[in-house]
Design a protein around this motif. Structure first.
Motif, PDB file in Angstrom:
ATOM      1  N   CYS A 204       0.821  -1.204   0.000  1.00 52.37           N
ATOM      2  CA  CYS A 204       0.000   0.000   0.000  1.00 52.37           C
ATOM      3  C   CYS A 204       0.863   1.265   0.000  1.00 52.37           C
ATOM      4  O   CYS A 204       1.510   1.574  -0.989  1.00 52.37           O
TER       5      CYS A 204
ATOM      6  N   THR B 283      -7.621  -4.792   2.235  1.00 54.08           N
ATOM      7  CA  THR B 283      -7.214  -3.597   1.514  1.00 54.08           C
ATOM      8  C   THR B 283      -8.061  -2.416   1.964  1.00 54.08           C
ATOM      9  O   THR B 283      -9.231  -2.579   2.281  1.00 54.08           O
TER      10      THR B 283
ATOM     11  N   HIS C  65      -7.709   1.858   0.980  1.00 51.21           N
ATOM     12  CA  HIS C  65      -6.882   2.963   0.500  1.00 51.21           C
ATOM     13  C   HIS C  65      -7.716   4.014  -0.223  1.00 51.21           C
ATOM     14  O   HIS C  65      -8.797   3.739  -0.743  1.00 51.21           O
TER      15      HIS C  65
ATOM     16  N   TYR D 276      -1.404  -3.386  -3.045  1.00 52.84           N
ATOM     17  CA  TYR D 276      -2.211  -2.621  -2.101  1.00 52.84           C
ATOM     18  C   TYR D 276      -2.662  -3.481  -0.917  1.00 52.84           C
ATOM     19  O   TYR D 276      -3.064  -2.962   0.116  1.00 52.84           O
TER      20      TYR D 276
END
Length: 432
Positions: A320, A373, A375, A411
């Motif tokens: 990430c 994940t 983001h 990520y």
């Protein structure tokens, strides 16, 4: 069996104050000299930072999917052998997600305290409490706490609204100056809150005036021991970036590296520290590189050392925010483009809306590796995925995992104990 007082802190929804209340309970009992162990349900890096400061011990994740039932059982057993109190903070609302916080509480028979943000409600508070308590008979229910209460009269109305048979544990006022600040990924990092300990002490003072000042019921935990992982990283020295820009690290991941024989060498890119020259592998975890992009772009010693590490064909794992650092550029929310390391081809762009949030798994040559994940950036890159993750429950397409030489980037934040062999491959730069 191992017996230890334990409480699961759930809520009616996100943003009800679970972390503040859990931290307050932990700090209150820690101030009384009790050994408190706190867990966080699901994938989270920010809440555990606050909870660790409150209780004084590392905070581990529990999740029936990502961590696994047996590993959760072993983590709770270890805590029960050491602690005078176990606290588990839930995620989102009590019944949200698959598996949910309620599923975890039911699996280990830990009684649930429901935190309800009572701002903007009166008698409806009782209906919400009743629903949480009765929705699933298999979930043990301890009681309900009202948070963000406006006045003594408001508190009285809330307590009177509780149906007979439900425990009202008291309230926390919205004037106590204990709420924790947030930014785009969640709570502000503990190390960035100058007044955190004073805030935690005020929160503990507020909890001392409620029924939560006393220890909750004892819970029986099965006496389980974790399986020792193979020493697949024996003799390997792993450099790990650790500072305010790169801080999203599961304690269990570091434990695993050490148990597999690796030596850990932390360094700070923000302080312009170089990667140790004798490092065999490099880990760049997630965090907030976008908040420190100008500093990272100008710190020449770190930049040169990472490029030298890559040039020597040594393994790199970047997750990430760590992956964003390796790209050509990173454009922040103000539209300023910052030059990053140029180790990986591509450009990242921060945005104000969430790009992806999901539990993930990636099927490797060594079996499934679980993680998640979360983001707010997008990536434009000519790189083609080496592997693709999938959504943990639906099977929908997930994040790409890229291999560029011996650099692995994605990520996805992986929970390495879910597959030690895959984790070892990441740091050896071998077949995944």
């Amino acid at each position: 069996m191992l017996r230890c007082p334990a409480l699961f802190v759930g809520a009616s929804a996100s943003h009800q104050g679970k972390t503040t209340v859990t931290a307050a309970i932990a700090r209150h009992h820690a101030r009384l000299g009790r050994r408190v162990r706190v867990f966080k349900t699901g994938p989270d890096f920010l809440d555990p930072m606050i909870l660790e400061r409150a209780c004084g011990s590392p905070v581990y994740s529990l999740h029936l999917s990502m961590v696994g039932l047996d590993a959760c059982r072993a983590l709770l057993a270890q805590a029960a052998r050491e602690a005078d109190l176990i606290l588990i903070e839930g995620v989102m609302g009590l019944f949200d997600g698959t598996p949910s916080s309620a599923d975890l509480a039911a699996a280990f028979n830990v009684p649930v305290l429901a935190v309800i943000g009572a701002h903007g409600m009166a008698q409806t508070f009782g209906a919400v409490a009743f629903g949480l308590a009765r929705y699933r008979p298999d979930v043990p229910f301890y009681g309900v706490l009202a948070n963000r209460v406006a006045s003594a009269r408001h508190a009285q109305m809330l307590s009177e609204a509780i149906p007979e048979g439900l425990r009202y544990c008291g309230h926390v006022s919205n004037t106590d100056n204990i709420a924790l600040s947030e930014r785009h990924l969640g709570l502000t990092q503990a190390q960035e809150i100058a007044s955190l300990d004073a805030r935690l002490d005020r929160a503990a003072d507020a909890i001392a005036a409620t029924a939560l000042a006393e220890l909750p019921p004892h819970v029986d935990f099965e006496d389980a021991m974790p399986e020792a992982p193979p020493r697949l990283l024996a003799g390997l020295r792993i450099a790990i970036a650790r500072d305010a820009a790169f801080s999203f690290i599961y304690p269990a991941n570091i434990d695993l590296l050490k148990a597999m024989g690796a030596t850990i060498a932390p360094f700070s890119p923000l302080a312009d520290e170089p990667v140790p020259a004798d490092a065999d592998a490099l880990y760049l975890p997630g965090g907030y590189p976008e908040l420190h992009a100008a500093t990272l772009a100008s710190n020449a010693r770190t930049r040169a050392s990472i490029r030298e590490h890559v040039a020597r064909d040594r393994a790199v794992l970047a997750e990430c925010g760590g992956m964003l650092y390796l790209l050509d550029t990173l454009t922040d929310l103000e539209g300023t483009r910052h030059a990053m390391l140029g180790v990986l081809p591509g450009n990242a762009f921060m945005q104000r809306r969430l790009a992806r949030l999901a539990m993930q798994r990636i099927d490797t040559a060594h079996g499934a590796l679980t993680g998640h994940t979360f983001h707010y950036s997008t990536l434009d890159t000519p790189m083609q995925p080496h592997l693709n993750a999938t959504h943990a429950t639906t099977g929908a397409a997930g994040e790409a995992l890229y291999r560029h030489g011996r650099v692995t980037a994605t990520y996805m934040h992986a929970y390495w104990p879910s597959n030690p062999a895959a984790a070892a491959a990441l740091f050896r730069g071998t077949t995944l």
